[in-house]
Design a protein around this motif. Structure first.
Motif, PDB file in Angstrom:
ATOM      1  N   GLY A 107      -0.814   8.398  -4.262  1.00 49.72           N
ATOM      2  CA  GLY A 107      -0.998   6.941  -4.251  1.00 49.72           C
ATOM      3  C   GLY A 107      -0.561   6.289  -5.548  1.00 49.72           C
ATOM      4  O   GLY A 107      -0.188   5.113  -5.576  1.00 49.72           O
ATOM      5  N   SER A 108      -0.560   7.052  -6.637  1.00 48.40           N
ATOM      6  CA  SER A 108      -0.198   6.488  -7.949  1.00 48.40           C
ATOM      7  C   SER A 108       1.310   6.437  -8.184  1.00 48.40           C
ATOM      8  O   SER A 108       1.760   5.994  -9.235  1.00 48.40           O
ATOM      9  CB  SER A 108      -0.860   7.324  -9.052  1.00 48.40           C
ATOM     10  N   LEU A 109       2.100   6.879  -7.233  1.00 47.85           N
ATOM     11  CA  LEU A 109       3.559   6.948  -7.477  1.00 47.85           C
ATOM     12  C   LEU A 109       4.180   5.572  -7.686  1.00 47.85           C
ATOM     13  O   LEU A 109       5.049   5.401  -8.534  1.00 47.85           O
ATOM     14  CB  LEU A 109       4.257   7.659  -6.296  1.00 47.85           C
ATOM     15  N   ASN A 110       3.766   4.592  -6.896  1.00 44.73           N
ATOM     16  CA  ASN A 110       4.288   3.236  -7.045  1.00 44.73           C
ATOM     17  C   ASN A 110       5.814   3.177  -6.895  1.00 44.73           C
ATOM     18  O   ASN A 110       6.539   3.057  -7.879  1.00 44.73           O
ATOM     19  CB  ASN A 110       3.904   2.721  -8.438  1.00 44.73           C
ATOM     20  N   ASN A 164       4.724   8.158   0.110  1.00 47.58           N
ATOM     21  CA  ASN A 164       4.911   8.685  -1.253  1.00 47.58           C
ATOM     22  C   ASN A 164       5.013  10.208  -1.264  1.00 47.58           C
ATOM     23  O   ASN A 164       5.833  10.782  -1.974  1.00 47.58           O
ATOM     24  CB  ASN A 164       3.747   8.260  -2.148  1.00 47.58           C
ATOM     25  N   PHE A 178       2.435  16.293  -7.717  1.00 41.77           N
ATOM     26  CA  PHE A 178       1.118  15.792  -7.277  1.00 41.77           C
ATOM     27  C   PHE A 178       0.156  16.923  -6.950  1.00 41.77           C
ATOM     28  O   PHE A 178      -0.845  16.712  -6.268  1.00 41.77           O
ATOM     29  CB  PHE A 178       1.290  14.861  -6.069  1.00 41.77           C
ATOM     30  N   ALA A 180       2.055   9.168 -16.048  1.00 42.25           N
ATOM     31  CA  ALA A 180       1.069   8.170 -15.641  1.00 42.25           C
ATOM     32  C   ALA A 180       1.041   8.028 -14.115  1.00 42.25           C
ATOM     33  O   ALA A 180       0.019   7.661 -13.547  1.00 42.25           O
ATOM     34  CB  ALA A 180       1.408   6.824 -16.280  1.00 42.25           C
ATOM     35  N   ARG A 181       2.150   8.317 -13.472  1.00 45.00           N
ATOM     36  CA  ARG A 181       2.216   8.147 -12.018  1.00 45.00           C
ATOM     37  C   ARG A 181       2.198   9.470 -11.262  1.00 45.00           C
ATOM     38  O   ARG A 181       2.040   9.485 -10.045  1.00 45.00           O
ATOM     39  CB  ARG A 181       3.480   7.362 -11.660  1.00 45.00           C
ATOM     40  N   PRO A 238       0.311  12.954 -11.618  1.00 45.05           N
ATOM     41  CA  PRO A 238      -0.665  13.756 -12.360  1.00 45.05           C
ATOM     42  C   PRO A 238      -0.281  15.229 -12.479  1.00 45.05           C
ATOM     43  O   PRO A 238      -0.638  15.883 -13.464  1.00 45.05           O
ATOM     44  CB  PRO A 238      -1.958  13.582 -11.552  1.00 45.05           C
ATOM     45  N   ASN A 282      -3.014  12.650  -3.640  1.00 47.97           N
ATOM     46  CA  ASN A 282      -2.781  12.208  -5.028  1.00 47.97           C
ATOM     47  C   ASN A 282      -1.606  11.260  -5.233  1.00 47.97           C
ATOM     48  O   ASN A 282      -1.462  10.691  -6.317  1.00 47.97           O
ATOM     49  CB  ASN A 282      -2.538  13.431  -5.927  1.00 47.97           C
ATOM     50  N   ASP A 338       0.866  -1.166   0.000  1.00 46.62           N
ATOM     51  CA  ASP A 338       0.000   0.000   0.000  1.00 46.62           C
ATOM     52  C   ASP A 338       0.907   1.222   0.000  1.00 46.62           C
ATOM     53  O   ASP A 338       1.664   1.452   0.920  1.00 46.62           O
ATOM     54  CB  ASP A 338      -0.859  -0.021   1.267  1.00 46.62           C
TER      55      ASP A 338
END
Ligand code: MTE
Length: 313
Positions: free
Chosen positions: A93-96, A215, A81, A174-175, A177, A91, A45
């Motif tokens: 969370g999409s970093l991965n 993140n 972000f 994509a990661r 925004p 925002n 997560d």
């Protein structure tokens, strides 16, 4: 126009803590992951921290009260972000942040690609409590986890011609925004003089509050340079390059009259549009006096004895 937009954002009023605390709730998911204590675990997560075991107390501690975890992780600058202080926690969370590699190259004998888990194991992790002073006039006290950047630098063996180090952040729409907005010339880059990068205070940070970096604080790896304004501390870095000539950072490129290369915390040199003499510690209401080099003068002032700090701000 770009500079106008940018400076508008930076000069905007700092949100009072009681407002931003209530504005958006950041759900800390600590405890939902297996805290196996080992390094290199998968971060399932992205918002949750994985405990970093076996850290040892590092030097340069402070007895000052720590800024609460919630504030450290919900009041952030991470323009990839969004430009609102609350945006990164919502925002990012999409970093991965895994898998992740950091390229170390340029003027070195031993360039390489470091997998994040290998990077974590390169040197022993320390707990280091640092004050952080943002150019916008607020400050925090954060318990970081990491090791001196110099541990990595000496392994790659910089050439004699290497005089500066440039840090580059992930540049993936994509990661991230916020990259769709032209608020800065992406990717976010920063730089240090080689002696600054090798200074024992300069930290390659991989965690805070004893856990992997959230993140929004620059997972999985960032720089922390505590005697400089916060924007020098690049987050989510993917490349460390050794160069001969002084690199131009994103902020300097965007507004060179306002953001210089050095950006040492200096209460005697005002930002062109506001004073730098005082700061608001997040969580406090009365402002404090800003200290020269953010209070780290004893450690770092000797690096600047021959530098006119008004000219080289
Ligand atoms: N790094 C990247 N990649 N992008 C950013 O927008 N903001 C900087 C710095 N590093 C920024 C960045 C600024 S202005 C500050 S004050 C600090 O990160 C904030 O770090 P924190 O949110 O962990 O307190």
């Amino acid at each position: 126009m770009l500079i106008q937009r940018l400076t508008d954002i930076l000069s905007s009023e700092i949100t009072a803590p009681e407002i931003y605390r209530g504005r958006r709730e950041f759900m800390r998911a600590a405890g939902t992951l297996a805290l196996a204590g080992g390094l290199g675990l998968q971060v399932a997560d992205a918002a949750a921290g994985v405990k970093l075991a076996g850290t040892r107390p590092g030097p340069y501690g402070t007895s000052e009260e720590l800024t609460p975890y919630k504030d450290v992780t919900t009041y952030n600058n991470f323009y990839e972000f969004g430009t609102d202080k609350a945006d990164p926690a919502v925002n990012a969370g999409s970093l991965n942040p895994r898998p992740w590699t950091v390229r170390v190259d340029g003027l070195v004998n031993r360039p390489g690609q470091y997998d994040i888990d290998a990077l974590l194991k390169l040197a022993s992790l320390e707990d280091r409590i640092y004050r952080m002073r943002c150019v916008e006039g607020w400050s925090m006290v954060v318990p970081w986890v990491g090791y001196p950047l110099n541990e990595l630098i000496r392994r790659v063996e910089p050439l004699g011609s290497a005089k500066y180090v440039e840090f580059t952040t992930l540049n993936d729409r994509a990661r991230m925004p916020g990259l769709r907005s032209p608020v800065l010339d992406w990717p976010y880059t920063e730089g240090l003089r080689l002696d600054e990068a090798r200074h024992p205070l300069t930290l390659l940070a991989v965690g805070l509050y004893g856990e992997t970096l959230p993140n929004q604080n620059g997972a999985p790896v960032r720089i922390v340079v505590p005697w400089k304004y916060g924007f020098k501390s690049a987050k989510s870095i993917v490349r460390i390059r050794f160069v001969e000539h002084r690199p131009i950072s994103s902020w300097e490129r965007a507004a060179p009259r306002e953001y210089g290369f050095y950006s040492n915390v200096n209460p005697e040199v005002d930002h062109p549009r506001w004073s730098q003499s005082r700061e608001r510690r997040i969580g406090e209401f009365r402002k404090r006096k800003t200290l020269m080099f953010n209070g780290y003068g004893e450690q770092v002032a000797r690096m600047y004895t021959n530098l006119d700090m008004r000219r080289y701000y």
